[in-house]
Design an enzyme around this catalytic site. Structure first.
Site, PDB file in Angstrom:
ATOM      1  N   HIS A 206      -6.918  -8.406  -5.940  1.00  0.00           N
ATOM      2  CA  HIS A 206      -6.873  -7.017  -5.470  1.00  0.00           C
ATOM      3  C   HIS A 206      -5.614  -6.308  -5.967  1.00  0.00           C
ATOM      4  CE1 HIS A 206      -7.218  -3.522  -2.920  1.00  0.00           C
ATOM      5  NE2 HIS A 206      -6.081  -3.810  -2.301  1.00  0.00           N
ATOM      6  N   SER A 207      -5.774  -5.073  -6.425  1.00  0.00           N
ATOM      7  CA  SER A 207      -4.662  -4.191  -6.756  1.00  0.00           C
ATOM      8  C   SER A 207      -3.672  -4.852  -7.728  1.00  0.00           C
ATOM      9  CB  SER A 207      -3.972  -3.753  -5.455  1.00  0.00           C
ATOM     10  OG  SER A 207      -3.074  -2.705  -5.683  1.00  0.00           O
ATOM     11  N   TYR A 208      -2.425  -5.084  -7.294  1.00  0.00           N
ATOM     12  CA  TYR A 208      -1.422  -5.691  -8.182  1.00  0.00           C
ATOM     13  C   TYR A 208      -1.791  -7.127  -8.542  1.00  0.00           C
ATOM     14  CZ  TYR A 208       3.183  -6.160 -10.327  1.00  0.00           C
ATOM     15  OH  TYR A 208       4.206  -6.319 -11.238  1.00  0.00           O
TER      16      TYR A 208
ATOM     17  N   GLY B 105      -4.528  -7.994  -9.706  1.00  0.00           N
ATOM     18  CA  GLY B 105      -5.215  -7.889 -10.992  1.00  0.00           C
ATOM     19  C   GLY B 105      -4.234  -7.880 -12.145  1.00  0.00           C
TER      20      GLY B 105
END
Length: 416
Positions: free
Chosen positions: A292-294, A296
């Site tokens: 998720h988010s960072y 990735g």
């Protein structure tokens, strides 16, 4: 006529200035010092004087909150959801209270990972000495021995820790939407081994040691008169500074320093470390990532650093509103091609779940997570992610690649 608290506090200083301005040179010097003091006083900080003590409970029960059968945080007596503005006009105090509750939530989720999900806590670095800073991850018992499937979970940046997607969701909505627990339970039920990363646990904080300044020795070569004059100036300076500090920060918090964890000093370092020491050693034929988010971005960095190994071991990657950037991270052409074939990014969008979303970057396909709220993208895409992994696994078994570029609810499995 109303007089503000800050005016009342500063009034004696202003009166004092008016009185001493009529005096001689010594009094003018005091005026200069007081003007200097006034110029440095931060009125916002000054208002801390009226704050209640920053002393909060260390248990949910102490806060008078508990999670109900639906996983929602509710007040024990009133049944109401969490209230951020517990005290009006005291934003800083309310924020500190929220942060204190957040730390309790983190420990509570850790307990759920061990007791409810049957994961084990594994300390890292694996060869850490007793005295050095350490972090940890969570793993299922079969994480390294499961011959078929392994799922790796990576959350985003910020205050979240292992097992969480978003602290705000845990506190304001429920455990299902805000934690990784539904992913873990379903993964275990479907025969996956599980590894939960902890990429934000990069250092420990310890109190900064106080530096004692030694006073000048009596045996100094300086003349006694000059030394006395310097000592007098030093004492007056300290007195002014202490006077200022008393108002600037009446609840002065301890000064802390950070001791970074070896080879785990950033989310990117952590992902590479866990890959090298755990995931790369796992027996699973198919490894799947949910990031998720960072998280990735951390996965893309892992791929840049361990490209051949990742391609050989990872079957599919589900990203949720990932903030990675293949250009800024300088991901090569072969990495971008692999991501187009094996990754899918569920992004925040008002479009229905799994609807294709245009991308400006030449990397993995983007589809709607069925929500325009960033923090909810993992939870809303939960069923689609497991379907994506099943299709990717079946495609690999039959020597076919999953057509993730055309994923949507309108595409039937037969078209893949």
């Amino acid at each position: 006529m109303s007089i503000s608290l800050s005016s009342l506090i500063l009034l004696p200083i202003w009166i004092n200035m008016a009185q001493i301005q009529q005096g001689g040179p010594d009094e003018k010097e005091k005026t200069t010092a007081l003007k200097d003091l006034l110029s440095r006083i931060d009125l916002d900080e000054l208002m801390k004087k009226d704050e209640p003590p920053l002393d909060f409970p260390d248990t949910l029960e102490g806060f008078e909150y508990a999670f109900n059968e639906k996983g929602q945080l509710r007040h024990i007596k009133t049944g109401e959801p969490f209230v951020f503005n517990y005290r009006e006009d005291l934003h800083r105090w309310n924020q500190k209270r929220y942060e204190a509750l957040g730390e309790i939530i983190t420990k509570y989720v850790y307990e759920l990972l061990e007791k409810d999900c049957n994961l084990k806590k594994v300390s890292i670095p694996v060869d850490a000495t007793e005295s050095e800073p350490k972090s940890f991850i969570f793993m299922s018992e079969d994480a390294l021995t499961n011959p078929q499937k392994l799922m790796v979970l990576i959350h985003g940046s910020g205050v979240v820790r292992a097992g969480q997607w978003a602290r705000r969701l845990i506190i304001n909505e429920d455990l299902d939407s805000g934690t990784q627990i539904p992913f873990i339970k379903r993964a275990v039920a479907e025969g996956y081994g599980v590894i939960v990363l902890n990429p934000n646990e990069n250092y420990i904080e310890v109190e900064k040691p106080k530096i004692h300044v030694q006073s000048s020795s009596d045996s100094s070569d300086e003349p006694a008169e000059k030394r006395e004059r310097k000592d007098k100036v030093s004492k007056e300076t300290k007195k002014r500074r202490d006077f200022y500090e008393k108002y600037r920060n009446p609840q002065r918090e301890k000064e802390m320093m950070q001791l970074y964890i070896r080879e785990n000093g950033s989310p990117e370092e952590h992902a590479i470390y866990v890959w090298d020491h755990f995931i790369a050693q796992a027996a699973a034929e198919n490894v799947f990532f949910v990031a998720h988010s960072y998280g990735g971005l951390a996965f893309v960095e892992l791929m840049i650093q361990r490209e051949a190994d990742v391609k050989n071991k990872v079957t599919a990657v589900a990203l949720t509103d990932s903030v990675h950037n293949v250009w800024h991270q300088e991901a090569g052409k072969t990495i971008r091609e692999w991501m187009r074939e094996n990754c899918c990014n569920w992004v925040s969008s008002s479009e229905p779940l799994d609807t294709s979303v245009e991308s400006m970057l030449p990397d993995c396909p983007r589809v709607s997570a069925g929500t325009d709220r960033h923090e909810l993208t993992s939870w809303k895409s939960f069923p689609s992610i497991f379907k994506f992994f099943t299709e990717a696994s079946e495609a690999k078994t039959s020597s076919l690649k999953p057509a993730v570029t055309r994923r949507s609810h309108r595409i039937k499995h037969e078209e893949l």
